[in-house]
Design a protein around this motif. Structure first.
Motif, PDB file in Angstrom:
ATOM      1  N   ASP A 146      28.410  57.202  75.548  1.00 21.90           N
ATOM      2  CA  ASP A 146      28.728  57.271  74.122  1.00 21.90           C
ATOM      3  C   ASP A 146      27.596  57.937  73.322  1.00 21.90           C
ATOM      4  OD1 ASP A 146      30.170  56.938  71.827  1.00 21.90           O
ATOM      5  OD2 ASP A 146      29.794  54.789  71.627  1.00 21.90           O
TER       6      ASP A 146
ATOM      7  N   GLU B 280      26.723  60.919  73.304  1.00 20.45           N
ATOM      8  CA  GLU B 280      27.125  62.242  73.779  1.00 20.45           C
ATOM      9  C   GLU B 280      26.709  63.383  72.855  1.00 20.45           C
ATOM     10  OE1 GLU B 280      28.947  60.426  71.906  1.00 20.45           O
ATOM     11  OE2 GLU B 280      29.632  61.900  70.444  1.00 20.45           O
TER      12      GLU B 280
ATOM     13  N   LYS C  58      34.267  52.932  73.387  1.00 22.87           N
ATOM     14  CA  LYS C  58      34.070  52.244  72.108  1.00 22.87           C
ATOM     15  C   LYS C  58      35.121  51.149  71.945  1.00 22.87           C
ATOM     16  CE  LYS C  58      32.223  56.125  69.409  1.00 22.87           C
ATOM     17  NZ  LYS C  58      30.927  55.494  69.101  1.00 22.87           N
TER      18      LYS C  58
ATOM     19  N   GLY D 266      25.416  55.467  64.654  1.00 25.24           N
ATOM     20  CA  GLY D 266      25.835  54.403  63.743  1.00 25.24           C
ATOM     21  C   GLY D 266      24.608  53.795  63.067  1.00 25.24           C
TER      22      GLY D 266
ATOM     23  N   ASP E  87      33.967  63.110  64.174  1.00 28.08           N
ATOM     24  CA  ASP E  87      32.691  63.251  64.871  1.00 28.08           C
ATOM     25  C   ASP E  87      32.329  64.730  65.090  1.00 28.08           C
ATOM     26  OD1 ASP E  87      30.468  61.909  65.827  1.00 28.08           O
ATOM     27  OD2 ASP E  87      31.224  61.788  67.888  1.00 28.08           O
TER      28      ASP E  87
HETATM   29  N1  BES Z   1      29.610  59.524  66.993  1.00 25.83           N
HETATM   30  C1  BES Z   1      28.810  58.381  67.244  1.00 25.83           C
HETATM   31  C2  BES Z   1      27.992  57.942  66.030  1.00 25.83           C
HETATM   32  C3  BES Z   1      28.796  57.482  64.840  1.00 25.83           C
HETATM   33  C4  BES Z   1      29.090  56.154  64.664  1.00 25.83           C
HETATM   34  C5  BES Z   1      29.180  58.381  63.887  1.00 25.83           C
HETATM   35  C6  BES Z   1      29.800  55.745  63.559  1.00 25.83           C
HETATM   36  C7  BES Z   1      29.897  57.960  62.777  1.00 25.83           C
HETATM   37  C8  BES Z   1      30.203  56.639  62.610  1.00 25.83           C
HETATM   38  C9  BES Z   1      27.843  58.653  68.386  1.00 25.83           C
HETATM   39  O1  BES Z   1      28.300  59.519  69.358  1.00 25.83           O
HETATM   40  C10 BES Z   1      27.596  57.355  69.058  1.00 25.83           C
HETATM   41  O2  BES Z   1      28.493  56.841  69.641  1.00 25.83           O
HETATM   42  N2  BES Z   1      26.366  56.867  68.957  1.00 25.83           N
HETATM   43  C11 BES Z   1      26.011  55.637  69.524  1.00 25.83           C
HETATM   44  C12 BES Z   1      24.688  55.806  70.210  1.00 25.83           C
HETATM   45  C13 BES Z   1      24.325  54.669  71.118  1.00 25.83           C
HETATM   46  C14 BES Z   1      25.252  54.628  72.313  1.00 25.83           C
HETATM   47  C15 BES Z   1      22.900  54.835  71.574  1.00 25.83           C
HETATM   48  C16 BES Z   1      25.923  54.597  68.417  1.00 25.83           C
HETATM   49  O3  BES Z   1      25.515  54.935  67.306  1.00 25.83           O
HETATM   50  O4  BES Z   1      26.291  53.454  68.670  1.00 25.83           O
END
Ligand code: BES
Ligand code: MN
Ligand code: ZN
Length: 529
Positions: free
Chosen positions: A345, A347, A275, A376, A286
């Motif tokens: 990501d 995950e 990230k 997100g 998370d």
């Molecule tokens: N934990 C994140 C999602 C998240 C983002 C939660 C912001 C709280 C605030 C999740 O593991 C993630 O990284 N999701 C990615 C998915 C993508 C790689 C398809 C995302 O949302 O960008």
């Protein structure tokens, strides 16, 4: 937590006296009496500004000649016709919000009967206390140098109310919920150097005193069970993963449980699909889904819910490392399906895949609800006001929507379908772990659905926008909200505690399912006692 007591109206030394008014500045009897006693000070103050008695609107008066009382708050309750529990919580919240910076330790609340359309005095008093307690929570574990004059002093509410015994009973009924929510907030607020999977499990251990059983799978056991999806995420971290299972058997013996499954990524760096730095500290929360499961199970046990519920927490840390999984790796999940990990990501869904498989194979649940800070994209869709609801079962979805409405926790159903599922097609494996950017929350839900057995009612709550809010709201300061505990506690109370046989997934129990539950894992549990 605030200390709350009920009795006759009192005026403790140094306290703030709290009285109420309806919209239009219509003083209730206790306020009217105080107005007389002070020679019309309340009426004069009300005329001196814009205060109008709207719900949660506070008119503060200081410098009155009332012995050792520090100040008076006249708190608005809005329209007397529309006053409900949410309005009373808002009033309670306003009392806490107003007093927290003042150094006042006790609020002496003088609550009158509120009329035929409003909740009865006992319930009203409890709702005010709930609102105040929720708003007064703060996470102070790591403050060591706070000056006394910066430390909130508010410690107790002394509520004068007609039906004190009834109010006490109503409040005691809410305490397990408040404590469950605070447990969730504490877990969510902890930094990731303190709260990693093993330590998360340590925080769960005291819950066994409430009658919950705790089963913990370590890395070796997970390897034996073939949890390649969860383990692939964990392999880049020096912190070992855990799968924690909390079981509450308050219902009929042999009745299939409701399963609640939480994403517990104690920190999400993104892994090799790293990230960007800005805001990455947010990824300590998370594990919010697992935090809700922990808080919910605590609430259910503390109030001795008459239902069988199993809570599963998939606890890992997602780190970049020489041993971390790479984009393009293929892993095999516990149920045998293979996954091409396009983006490390994404995950959370990998963790949930094995967690929902485990709970289905081990407990044959009648329904599954998973909670996860999954995307997100759901924040882009719904902001911080609603969690996204995805489900294969209209009955379960409706029950969750109704629970959200009853408890004031926003929840909004999102679409699912074949057209989205198709986006997960992989060139070399059964599926890939991401779809395109568009509809990202939906493809994430479709991914989890692939691990739910046909015929099992399932709902997924994407709580990425509601676990943590950088802004105070009625029932929380900025930070951890505890969102979801209240919602699921209501779902259990209304649908799974000896309710009608039509409750979602209720037909999934019975002798056949009970026999099927005697799996090797169940035998292991029995052996361990
Ligand atoms: N934990 C994140 C999602 C998240 C983002 C939660 C912001 C709280 C605030 C999740 O593991 C993630 O990284 N999701 C990615 C998915 C993508 C790689 C398809 C995302 O949302 O960008
Ligand atoms: Mn991620
Ligand atoms: Zn994540």
């Amino acid at each position: 937590m605030l200390k709350v007591s009920f009795g006759k109206p009192t005026r403790p030394r140094g306290s703030a006296l709290v009285v109420f008014a309806f919209a239009g500045g219509k003083l209730l009897p206790a306020a009217t009496a105080l107005d007389r006693e002070t020679g019309g000070a309340l009426t004069r103050a009300a005329k001196g500004g814009r205060w109008n008695g709207k719900t949660g609107e506070v008119l503060p008066l200081i410098g009155l000649d009332l012995g050792e009382v520090s100040r008076v708050l006249v708190v608005g309750l809005g329209d007397s016709d529309g006053l409900d529990r949410a309005g009373l919580e808002k009033a309670g919240s306003a009392i806490a919000r107003t007093l927290l910076p003042t150094g006042v330790a006790t609020a002496a609340i003088h609550l009158d009967a509120l009329g035929a359309k409003a909740p009865p005095p006992a319930e009203a008093a409890a709702a005010i206390a709930f609102g105040a307690a929720m708003r007064a929570y703060s996470f102070d574990t790591y403050r060591t140098r706070r000056k006394p004059e910066e430390t909130p002093a508010l410690a107790s509410l002394a509520i004068g109310v007609e039906d004190a015994a009834g109010a006490r009973k109503a409040w005691e009924g809410l305490v397990p919920l408040v404590e469950g929510i605070f447990f969730t907030r504490d877990l969510v607020s902890e930094p990731a150097n303190i709260l990693y999977p093993e330590e998360f499990v340590n925080r769960l251990r005291p819950l066994t005193k409430l009658g919950l059983t705790l089963e913990v799978l370590g890395e070796k056991e997970m390897r034996r069970l073939g949890m390649g999806a969860l383990l692939g995420v964990a392999q880049g971290s020096v912190r070992e993963p855990r799968l924690a299972v909390l079981v509450w058997n308050g219902g009929a013996s042999g009745e299939a449980p409701l399963a609640v499954v939480g994403k517990g990524v104690c920190f999400d760096t993104g892994g090799i699909s790293l990230k960007p730095p800005a805001g990455m500290e947010d990824m300590k929360w998370d594990m919010g889904g697992a935090g809700v499961v922990a808080g919910l199970m605590r609430t259910l046990a503390a109030r001795k819910a008459r239902a069988n519920v199993v809570g599963v927490l998939g606890l890992v840390e997602n780190m970049p490392d020489g041993n971390a999984q790479r984009p393009g790796d293929v892993v095999t999940a516990m149920d045998g399906q293979t996954i091409e990990v396009i983006n490390t990501d994404a995950e959370g869904r990998l963790v949930l895949a094995d967690a929902v498989t485990y709970v289905q194979q081990t407990y044959k649940p009648r329904a599954i609800v998973d909670l996860a800070t999954l995307t997100g994209a759901i924040i882009i869709s719904l902001g911080h006001e609603y969690a996204g609801l995805f489900s294969n079962d209209d009955g379960l979805a409706e029950a969750l929507l109704a629970a959200g409405k009853a408890e004031g926790e926003g929840i909004w159903r999102m679409p699912m379908g074949e057209v989205f599922d198709r986006k997960l097609t992989s060139q070399i494996a059964d599926m890939k772990n991401v779809g395109p950017r568009e509809g990202g929350s939906i493809t994430a839900a479709q991914f989890i659905k692939r691990f739910i057995k046909d015929g099992t009612p399932w709902a997924h709550l994407d709580i990425a926008g509601t676990v943590w809010i950088n802004e105070a709201r009625t029932l929380h300061e900025k930070g951890a909200t505890g969102y979801g505990v209240r919602l699921l506690n209501r779902l259990v109370a209304d649908g799974y505690e000896g309710g009608p046989a039509s409750a979602p997934g209720r037909s999934g129990g019975g002798r056949k399912a009970a026999a099927a539950r005697k799996t090797p894992a169940a035998a292991r549990r029995r052996k361990r006692g």
